[in-house]
Motif scaffolding. Structure first.
Motif, PDB file in Angstrom:
ATOM      1  N   GLU A   1      67.494 127.295  59.190  1.00  0.00           N
ATOM      2  CA  GLU A   1      67.726 125.987  59.806  1.00  0.00           C
ATOM      3  C   GLU A   1      69.162 125.547  59.576  1.00  0.00           C
ATOM      4  O   GLU A   1      69.768 125.851  58.540  1.00  0.00           O
ATOM      5  CB  GLU A   1      66.781 124.934  59.209  1.00  0.00           C
ATOM      6  CG  GLU A   1      65.314 125.187  59.501  1.00  0.00           C
ATOM      7  CD  GLU A   1      64.427 124.085  58.939  1.00  0.00           C
ATOM      8  OE1 GLU A   1      64.975 123.186  58.255  1.00  0.00           O
ATOM      9  OE2 GLU A   1      63.207 124.125  59.186  1.00  0.00           O
ATOM     10  N   ARG A   2      69.684 124.854  60.564  1.00  0.00           N
ATOM     11  CA  ARG A   2      71.007 124.256  60.415  1.00  0.00           C
ATOM     12  C   ARG A   2      70.951 123.132  59.381  1.00  0.00           C
ATOM     13  O   ARG A   2      69.916 122.487  59.216  1.00  0.00           O
ATOM     14  CB  ARG A   2      71.490 123.687  61.757  1.00  0.00           C
ATOM     15  CG  ARG A   2      71.793 124.757  62.781  1.00  0.00           C
ATOM     16  CD  ARG A   2      72.236 124.135  64.100  1.00  0.00           C
ATOM     17  NE  ARG A   2      73.466 123.364  63.948  1.00  0.00           N
ATOM     18  CZ  ARG A   2      74.686 123.873  63.980  1.00  0.00           C
ATOM     19  NH1 ARG A   2      74.850 125.180  64.155  1.00  0.00           N
ATOM     20  NH2 ARG A   2      75.752 123.123  63.845  1.00  0.00           N
ATOM     21  N   ARG A   3      72.057 122.921  58.713  1.00  0.00           N
ATOM     22  CA  ARG A   3      72.120 121.864  57.709  1.00  0.00           C
ATOM     23  C   ARG A   3      72.819 120.641  58.291  1.00  0.00           C
ATOM     24  O   ARG A   3      73.760 120.772  59.087  1.00  0.00           O
ATOM     25  CB  ARG A   3      72.872 122.357  56.476  1.00  0.00           C
ATOM     26  CG  ARG A   3      72.148 123.472  55.736  1.00  0.00           C
ATOM     27  CD  ARG A   3      72.956 123.961  54.548  1.00  0.00           C
ATOM     28  NE  ARG A   3      72.255 124.993  53.800  1.00  0.00           N
ATOM     29  CZ  ARG A   3      72.776 125.655  52.770  1.00  0.00           C
ATOM     30  NH1 ARG A   3      74.024 125.371  52.374  1.00  0.00           N
ATOM     31  NH2 ARG A   3      72.084 126.577  52.137  1.00  0.00           N
TER      32      ARG A   3
ATOM     33  N   ASN B   1      76.542 126.277  58.838  1.00  0.00           N
ATOM     34  CA  ASN B   1      76.208 126.193  60.261  1.00  0.00           C
ATOM     35  C   ASN B   1      77.073 127.131  61.103  1.00  0.00           C
ATOM     36  O   ASN B   1      76.607 127.692  62.104  1.00  0.00           O
ATOM     37  CB  ASN B   1      76.373 124.753  60.757  1.00  0.00           C
ATOM     38  CG  ASN B   1      75.344 123.817  60.148  1.00  0.00           C
ATOM     39  OD1 ASN B   1      74.291 124.257  59.670  1.00  0.00           O
ATOM     40  ND2 ASN B   1      75.638 122.530  60.139  1.00  0.00           N
TER      41      ASN B   1
ATOM     42  N   ARG C   1      63.595 131.604  60.858  1.00  0.00           N
ATOM     43  CA  ARG C   1      63.252 130.902  59.617  1.00  0.00           C
ATOM     44  C   ARG C   1      64.432 130.126  59.034  1.00  0.00           C
ATOM     45  O   ARG C   1      64.277 129.431  58.026  1.00  0.00           O
ATOM     46  CB  ARG C   1      62.755 131.906  58.580  1.00  0.00           C
ATOM     47  CG  ARG C   1      61.478 132.633  58.987  1.00  0.00           C
ATOM     48  CD  ARG C   1      61.073 133.639  57.931  1.00  0.00           C
ATOM     49  NE  ARG C   1      59.959 134.474  58.349  1.00  0.00           N
ATOM     50  CZ  ARG C   1      59.512 135.540  57.687  1.00  0.00           C
ATOM     51  NH1 ARG C   1      60.098 135.875  56.537  1.00  0.00           N
ATOM     52  NH2 ARG C   1      58.513 136.254  58.150  1.00  0.00           N
TER      53      ARG C   1
END
Length: 321
Positions: free
Chosen positions: A111-113, A83, A109
């Motif tokens: 995404e944060r975890r 992140n 495309r």
């Protein structure tokens, strides 16, 4: 490392004849960041970006494939690390779009975890006091740790303090907060007793100095504002301060991993919560903009559990009156 080429796209090296290159845009973006620790953190991620694209690649031609190749380095890292690097790319993208250098969003495309929920990260008071008072640790480190705990400030706010920012009479310091606002943090008597010893008569320059003189040339040369005019020593860096704290605290950490500087802020706020301070009081101390941000600090943890268990022990000889 070779430049990443993607099917259907012109070669970035041979096609980049006009416009702003990614490397030039990255340099301008980093120059616009005033917080040294943020700039250093972003630089690591964006150096990877310029390696992936090549020096002559146009920033306007950045695509999701480039960002995916950058983040591939940290695909196995912890969620917080992933992140952090993604945030650097997103911040650069937002800046480039404001400068009208980039139209699309190459990060769309990614995404944060969701990080795994952590347990109690507060450091027990007794172990903190051992760290703060152990003469085996240098004065600079003991004062830095005590000041971070007393003020519950962010580490970068304290490490970027200059002597001129201190108000010794009212036991406070002027800091530049995360959002850029000028605010004050306050300390208690133990810090007030140590500060004059560290200052040793200094009236200007960085409060916390590195061990060596700052280099006068080369890529590691700091800005003039980060050099003490008397000794020529530079400002103590966040990575170095973090390393010293983790090394010193590893002896007291049951897991022998050592603690982070941010845990001093977390511990201060959690200990205040355990002492019965209200959420608005914690907000005033921490300077969070939203009360909801305090949730992870006021969640009482292991120390509270241990005390409750001891108080309720059926074999306890002395009962509270």
């Amino acid at each position: 490392m070779s430049v990443v080429a993607f099917p259907g796209r012109p070669d970035p090296v041979t096609s980049a004849t006009t416009g702003t290159t990614t490397m030039a845009a990255v340099e301008r973006f980093l120059d616009s960041i005033t917080v040294a620790t943020t700039r250093a953190g972003y630089a690591e991620t964006l150096a990877r970006l310029t390696t992936v694209t090549g020096q002559a690649h146009l920033v306007a031609a950045l695509a999701p494939e480039h960002y995916a190749a950058v983040m591939d380095r940290w695909k196995s890292a912890a969620a917080a690390t992933w992140n952090r690097h993604l945030s650097a790319l997103c911040s650069f993208t937002t800046w480039a779009q404001r400068q009208e250098l980039l139209v699309t969003n190459p990060a769309r495309r990614l995404e944060r975890r969701k990080p795994a929920r952590r347990g109690d990260r507060a450091i027990p008071r007794t172990r903190l006091e051992t760290l703060f008072t152990d003469p085996a640790h240098p004065l600079r480190e003991r004062l830095l740790w005590r000041l971070l705990y007393d003020t519950a400030a962010r580490a970068e706010e304290i490490l970027t303090l200059n002597v001129e920012d201190l108000d010794l009479e009212f036991r406070r310091a002027r800091v530049t907060s995360k959002g850029g606002a000028i605010e004050y943090v306050h300390w208690a008597t133990p810090t007030a007793r140590l500060l004059p010893r560290l200052l040793a008569g200094r009236t200007t320059g960085p409060l916390f100095l590195a061990d060596r003189r700052a280099p006068s040339s080369g890529r590691r040369t700091p800005a003039a504002a980060d050099i003490d005019p008397t000794t020529g020593r530079g400002r103590l860096s966040y990575p170095r301060a973090e390393y010293l704290f983790k090394t010193a605290s590893a002896q007291l950490d049951p897991h022998r991993q050592g603690w982070t500087l941010h845990q001093l802020r977390h511990s201060a706020l959690q200990h205040l919560a355990q002492a019965g301070r209200t959420a608005p009081e914690l907000q005033a101390k921490s300077r969070h903009q939203h009360l909801a941000s305090l949730g992870r600090y006021v969640r009482l943890g292991e120390e509270t559990s241990a005390r409750i268990t001891a108080d309720a022990d059926p074999i306890r000889r002395r009962r509270p009156r």
